[in-house]
Design a protein around this motif. Structure first.
Motif, short mmCIF file in Angstrom:
data_model
loop_
_atom_site.label_atom_id
_atom_site.label_comp_id
_atom_site.label_asym_id
_atom_site.label_seq_id
_atom_site.Cartn_x
_atom_site.Cartn_y
_atom_site.Cartn_z
N SER B 41 0.70 -1.19 -0.10
CA SER B 41 0.02 0.04 -0.11
C SER B 41 0.81 1.11 -0.23
O SER B 41 0.61 2.48 -0.57
CB SER B 41 -0.98 -0.01 0.95
N LYS B 44 2.08 1.71 -3.48
CA LYS B 44 0.94 2.26 -4.46
C LYS B 44 0.83 3.77 -4.27
O LYS B 44 0.83 4.47 -5.28
CB LYS B 44 -0.42 1.55 -3.84
N ASN B 48 1.66 6.46 -7.13
CA ASN B 48 0.70 7.39 -7.55
C ASN B 48 0.74 8.79 -7.41
O ASN B 48 0.60 9.56 -8.17
CB ASN B 48 -0.66 6.81 -6.84
N HIS B 127 -2.02 0.84 -10.36
CA HIS B 127 -2.90 1.22 -9.58
C HIS B 127 -3.89 0.01 -9.34
O HIS B 127 -4.19 -0.54 -8.42
CB HIS B 127 -3.68 2.39 -9.54
N LYS B 128 -4.53 -0.18 -10.70
CA LYS B 128 -5.67 -1.49 -10.82
C LYS B 128 -4.94 -2.85 -10.29
O LYS B 128 -5.57 -3.66 -9.40
CB LYS B 128 -6.03 -1.41 -11.93
N GLU B 131 -4.51 -2.75 -6.41
CA GLU B 131 -5.61 -3.02 -5.78
C GLU B 131 -6.17 -4.58 -5.79
O GLU B 131 -6.74 -5.22 -4.89
CB GLU B 131 -6.81 -2.10 -6.35
N HIS B 134 -4.03 -6.52 -3.43
CA HIS B 134 -4.50 -6.09 -1.93
C HIS B 134 -5.56 -7.23 -1.73
O HIS B 134 -5.42 -7.81 -0.56
CB HIS B 134 -4.98 -4.79 -2.10
N GLU B 135 -6.61 -7.15 -2.64
CA GLU B 135 -7.66 -7.98 -2.36
C GLU B 135 -7.39 -9.54 -2.04
O GLU B 135 -7.75 -10.05 -1.19
CB GLU B 135 -8.78 -7.99 -3.50
#
Lengths: 65, 171
Positions: B41, B44, B48, B127-128, B131, B134-135
């Protein structure tokens, strides 16, 4: 042959019960049953030897052969 | 007699040690996954909003953490800095070199698929993918925590008890 084999069997019994509980709590019932079976087989091995001795003694005493 | 007692003590200690070390692997795994999630994170936001180059971002994202995960990110960063490696190759190499990581195949696959997108796509795509990862990691973390609860106690008990069982059988 002495009293020590009895203690050995008792010790194995206690340990197998602990194994069974620990494995069952971890959700591995099949392994727990397998473990119990292994302990039973081990104790049976000792007991069968002792039974063989007993039968030999009985044969000697009564001169059966 | 003394030889028997000393041998028994050695057997019990060894098996207890093996049990505890196996248990510590299970206890360590959720901790490392949590560290990995926090590092990713941070990465990220570094990708970004700060837009620093990848080697620096990889070494900065471990800020405040210590342990094997930090070493892994630092190794990747150093490999990217020094060698002429792609991010994917650098991360694979660092993953192989970090022996203290207790990740299973699932986490390794996630990291490998993540490293394929790292540095080769634009910011939004990265970024996608971050994410998504992360999930996946959250799901794996929950699974690892459940396994940790179940297995840590079991391995400790099994270690001690198997030592005692061996001693009783051999005595």
């Amino acid at each position: 042959m002495g009293i020590d084999v009895l203690f050995k069997i008792a010790g194995v019994g206690i340990l197998i019960s602990v194994f069974h509980t620990a494995l069952k709590q971890a959700g591995k019932e099949d392994m727990a049953h397998l473990c119990t079976l292994a302990g039973f087989a081990l104790v049976l091995l000792w007991v069968v030897q002792l039974l063989g001795q007993l039968f030999n003694t009985v044969q000697d005493v009564f001169k059966l052969f | 007699m003394w030889l028997k007692i000393i041998g028994s003590i050695i057997i019990i200690f060894t098996s207890t040690y093996i049990g505890f070390s196996l248990a510590s692997r299970y206890a360590e795994r959720p901790h490392q996954i949590r560290q990995l999630i926090s590092c990713l994170s941070a990465l990220k936001s570094l990708i970004n909003y700060v837009a620093v180059p990848l080697p620096e971002a990889l070494s900065q994202c471990t800020c405040g953490l210590v342990g094997p995960v930090t070493d892994f990110f630092h190794k990747t960063s150093i490999l990217l800095h020094n060698g002429r490696l792609t991010p994917q190759a650098a991360m694979d190499q660092a993953l192989k070199d970090s022996k203290q990581l207790v990740f299973t195949q699932a986490e390794r696959e996630i990291l490998t698929s993540f490293s394929a997108t790292l540095g080769s796509m634009d910011r939004e795509e990265q970024h996608k993918s971050l994410e998504l990862i992360h999930e996946q990691l959250f799901r794996i973390q929950k699974d690892a925590e459940i396994r940790c609860e179940q297995n840590v106690k079991m391995y400790r008990y099994l270690g001690v008890c198997s030592g005692l069982a061996i001693v009783i059988i051999l005595l």
